[in-house]
Scaffold this active site. Structure first.
Site, PDB file in Angstrom:
ATOM      1  N   GLU A 260       4.133 -10.978  -6.659  1.00 44.50           N
ATOM      2  CA  GLU A 260       2.887 -10.845  -7.626  1.00 44.50           C
ATOM      3  C   GLU A 260       3.255 -10.363  -8.973  1.00 44.50           C
ATOM      4  O   GLU A 260       2.559 -10.576  -9.737  1.00 44.50           O
ATOM      5  CB  GLU A 260       1.746 -10.542  -6.875  1.00 44.50           C
TER       6      GLU A 260
ATOM      7  N   ASP B 190     -18.176  -7.497 -21.568  1.00 45.64           N
ATOM      8  CA  ASP B 190     -18.459  -7.793 -20.293  1.00 45.64           C
ATOM      9  C   ASP B 190     -20.086  -7.669 -20.073  1.00 45.64           C
ATOM     10  O   ASP B 190     -20.641  -8.523 -19.669  1.00 45.64           O
ATOM     11  CB  ASP B 190     -18.102  -6.371 -19.582  1.00 45.64           C
ATOM     12  N   SER B 191     -20.859  -6.821 -20.971  1.00 44.64           N
ATOM     13  CA  SER B 191     -22.243  -6.775 -21.213  1.00 44.64           C
ATOM     14  C   SER B 191     -23.010  -8.057 -21.531  1.00 44.64           C
ATOM     15  O   SER B 191     -23.722  -8.499 -21.177  1.00 44.64           O
ATOM     16  CB  SER B 191     -22.998  -5.493 -21.714  1.00 44.64           C
TER      17      SER B 191
ATOM     18  N   GLY C   9       0.860  -0.950   0.027  1.00 47.05           N
ATOM     19  CA  GLY C   9       0.054  -0.130   0.052  1.00 47.05           C
ATOM     20  C   GLY C   9       0.883   1.314   0.124  1.00 47.05           C
ATOM     21  O   GLY C   9       1.974   1.130   0.289  1.00 47.05           O
TER      22      GLY C   9
ATOM     23  N   LYS D 180     -10.357  -8.814 -17.169  1.00 43.32           N
ATOM     24  CA  LYS D 180     -10.740  -9.129 -18.548  1.00 43.32           C
ATOM     25  C   LYS D 180     -10.687 -10.752 -19.159  1.00 43.32           C
ATOM     26  O   LYS D 180     -11.266 -11.059 -19.745  1.00 43.32           O
ATOM     27  CB  LYS D 180     -10.072  -8.054 -19.313  1.00 43.32           C
TER      28      LYS D 180
ATOM     29  N   SER E  29     -24.420  -3.859 -24.456  1.00 44.25           N
ATOM     30  CA  SER E  29     -23.831  -3.107 -25.564  1.00 44.25           C
ATOM     31  C   SER E  29     -23.224  -4.053 -26.689  1.00 44.25           C
ATOM     32  O   SER E  29     -23.009  -3.342 -27.651  1.00 44.25           O
ATOM     33  CB  SER E  29     -22.604  -2.253 -24.770  1.00 44.25           C
ATOM     34  N   GLY E  30     -23.162  -5.083 -26.276  1.00 46.50           N
ATOM     35  CA  GLY E  30     -22.450  -5.766 -27.438  1.00 46.50           C
ATOM     36  C   GLY E  30     -20.972  -6.334 -27.278  1.00 46.50           C
ATOM     37  O   GLY E  30     -20.109  -6.980 -27.886  1.00 46.50           O
ATOM     38  N   GLY E  31     -20.595  -5.680 -26.042  1.00 49.61           N
ATOM     39  CA  GLY E  31     -19.145  -5.625 -25.585  1.00 49.61           C
ATOM     40  C   GLY E  31     -19.173  -6.824 -25.024  1.00 49.61           C
ATOM     41  O   GLY E  31     -20.138  -7.420 -24.358  1.00 49.61           O
TER      42      GLY E  31
ATOM     43  N   CYS F 270       5.462  -6.429   1.424  1.00 54.45           N
ATOM     44  CA  CYS F 270       5.852  -5.066   1.305  1.00 54.45           C
ATOM     45  C   CYS F 270       5.279  -4.187   2.323  1.00 54.45           C
ATOM     46  O   CYS F 270       5.768  -4.614   3.615  1.00 54.45           O
ATOM     47  CB  CYS F 270       5.349  -4.354  -0.128  1.00 54.45           C
ATOM     48  N   TYR F 271       4.282  -3.114   2.500  1.00 54.37           N
ATOM     49  CA  TYR F 271       3.644  -2.573   3.482  1.00 54.37           C
ATOM     50  C   TYR F 271       2.951  -3.806   4.442  1.00 54.37           C
ATOM     51  O   TYR F 271       2.977  -3.412   5.933  1.00 54.37           O
ATOM     52  CB  TYR F 271       2.357  -1.684   2.838  1.00 54.37           C
TER      53      TYR F 271
ATOM     54  N   HIS G 280       7.780  -7.658  -3.892  1.00 53.58           N
ATOM     55  CA  HIS G 280       6.452  -8.114  -4.661  1.00 53.58           C
ATOM     56  C   HIS G 280       6.626  -9.453  -5.254  1.00 53.58           C
ATOM     57  O   HIS G 280       6.942  -9.333  -6.363  1.00 53.58           O
ATOM     58  CB  HIS G 280       5.873  -6.945  -5.384  1.00 53.58           C
TER      59      HIS G 280
END
Ligand code: XMP
Length: 514
Positions: free
Chosen positions: A175, A231-232, A59, A370, A227-229, A86-87, A173
């Protein structure tokens, strides 16, 4: 069945989401939760997960800040392993009475750590490891119940372990990909230290999302803006599985869609059991944009009109629930936006305002990235044109026409866009590209067509590579492809006499022209 789960406590680090991601890549479920999660909340999670370990993220704060975010210390008594990064590493050291000092300067970049005790999280790692550091405070010593596992020149306690409890800290880190053996460190924690079983699969995620929508909507009715994208589309497919014909999906054709887009969306979703409404609203959008040349005004008008259309349909459908395809990065981005300059108002049709009256907004994809959404899309049987499609702005071609939007200009840019897509889709370049499209500039120029002087529009071609759209580079595509695009545009669209290629990176430009 309950998944073995690693909870990631979020201290605001920019890589926090990546930690959860890395854990899930190993088939172990992971959830990101607020850093000060209460014990009752963790106990409530027991119903759905099998808690096997906790990671404290990095952080931006210093442990010495007055309002430094701290965890509730009961987490060390839950009997599950805890790893601070880290933090998080500095916090554990401070909580247990170690010496942490503010650094004179921030250490940022690659570091070589010497591993003195390759045990636990550091099992099977070499004596020297290349890792990624980004910190200011440093742990200098720890009480006797801890042992030091690794050090660097400037960091005497770069990794530690509690002698009798499974509590670890790493200053670096693991990750991020820059830590060469970072994934091995994560795997050591989740499998060796926490003893997780990799029992989390994408199929289960889809099942879980369907179940969630089913529970939330119950016997009610829901609506989604499609929307056709990707995600939706995935959210629609999930919601259709969950509530079937009690779902109304609304595709608003504002008239600034790419060629064949409304038909494509209709054909794709007709086969799902849901009410699909295609609202043909071309005229009303054009009408409202008459005389408007300012890009921000255009976006605002399109956004507002979209909501009006959507509200009308929602009211008619009698839906009390709104389903949205919000994904995890959308949520972080809106957090970031609070502190960043407004460059453009992105009108994303998936992001309807909450001022609309719904009993609840359901966001089944909220923890996914994504590429995870892409995987889900494939498993839900969505066509590859949806799975691998390039992003398309909510206001559509209207922000690819510089200046006032007219019917004629929409037709021109739509034809040009189709040509750019067709020509690039034929090449092997496609997979490396983020977006490729045409822009209709507001400049006119002289040309010669046949033997006569022609005076017409200048079209710009924009092709960019990017990872997440925050930055982008113009693509160095071969002249041969550009030549083909230019020839076709000027031959097939009589109103265009010139084609130019945009060779500007983002920054200083943006991807879209408006
Ligand atoms: P810029 O032009 O800001 O674009 O570099 C970054 C990414 O966002 C997309 N974009 C939009 N998406 N509504 C959207 O939903 C918008 O108004 C909008 N403007 C830009 C753009 O296509 C690119 O992928």
């Amino acid at each position: 069945m309950k998944y073995d789960t690693i909870l990631v406590l979020d201290f605001g680090g920019q890589y926090c989401h990546l930690i959860g991601r890395r854990v899930r890549e190993n088939g172990v479920y992971s959830e990101i939760v607020p850093h000060d999660i209460k014990i009752e909340e963790i106990k409530a999670l027991d119903e759905k997960i099998n808690l096997k370990g906790i990671i404290l993220s990095g952080g931006p704060a210093s442990v010495f800040d007055e309002n430094a975010p701290k965890p509730n210390t009961y987490i060390f008594d839950l009997g599950v392993p805890v790893l601070g990064l880290c933090y998080g590493h500095q916090l554990i050291a401070q909580i247990f009475g170690g010496t942490v000092k503010p650094a004179k300067r921030r250490e940022y970049g690659y570091a070589h750590v010497t591993i003195d005790k390759p045990i636990g999280v550091l099992k099977n790692l070499g004596r020297k490891e290349r890792v990624w550091m980004s910190h200011s405070d440093t742990v200098f010593s720890l009480p006797s119940e801890f042992e030091v596992l690794a050090r660097t020149q400037s960091c005497p306690v770069a990794a530690f372990k509690h002698k009798t409890k499974p509590i670890y800290g790493l200053q670096w880190h693991p990750e991020v990909v820059h830590t060469v053996n970072g994934m091995r460190m994560i795997r050591n924690f989740i499998f060796e230290v926490c003893g997780c079983t990799a029992n989390w699969k994408m199929e289960d995620v889809i099942e879980r999302m369907v179940e969630e929508v089913r529970m939330e909507v119950d016997a009610g009715k829901a609506i989604i803006a499609l929307s056709g994208g990707i995600d939706s589309s995935v959210a629609t497919a999930v919601a259709a599985k969950a509530v079937g014909d009690r779902l109304t999906a609304v595709f608003v054709d504002h008239g600034f869609m790419r060629e064949n887009e409304p038909e494509f969306v209709e054909n794709t979703f007709r086969k799902f059991k849901l009410n699909l409404i295609i609202v043909k609203a071309q005229e009303r959008f054009l009408e409202r944009l008459k005389g408007v040349a300012d890009p921000e005004k255009k976006r605002k008008i399109i956004g507002e009109e979209f909501i009006h259309v959507f509200e009308e349909v929602a009211e008619r459908a009698g839906a009390e629930y709104l389903i949205q395809g919000t994904i995890y990065p959308d949520r972080i981005e809106s957090g970031f936006r609070k502190f960043s300059d407004k460059i453009k108002t992105h009108h994303n049709v998936a992001g309807l305002p909450t001022k609309m009256k719904f009993k609840k907004i359901v966001e089944p994809l909220r923890d996914l990235y994504k590429d995870e959404v892409r995987k889900a899309a494939q498993m839900l049987g969505l066509p590859k044109e949806i799975v691998f499609r390039q992003p398309f702005p909510g206001p559509g071609l209207a922000v690819r026409i510089i200046g006032e939007v007219t019917k004629e200009k929409v037709e021109i840019v739509r034809k040009a866009d189709k040509i750019v897509r067709e020509e690039i889709d034929k090449t092997g370049f496609k997979d490396k590209l983020w977006q490729y499209f045409a822009v209709l500039t507001d400049t006119k120029a002289t040309g010669v067509k046949g033997d006569a002087r022609a005076y017409g529009y200048v079209v710009a071609v924009r092709v960019v590579e990017s990872r997440e759209a925050m930055t982008a580079s113009f693509a160095r595509i071969p002249y041969k492809i550009l030549e083909k695009i230019s020839t076709r545009i000027t031959n097939e669209i009589p109103e265009v006499v010139r084609v130019v290629y945009d060779v500007t990176h983002k920054p200083p430009a943006t991807i879209e022209w408006e």
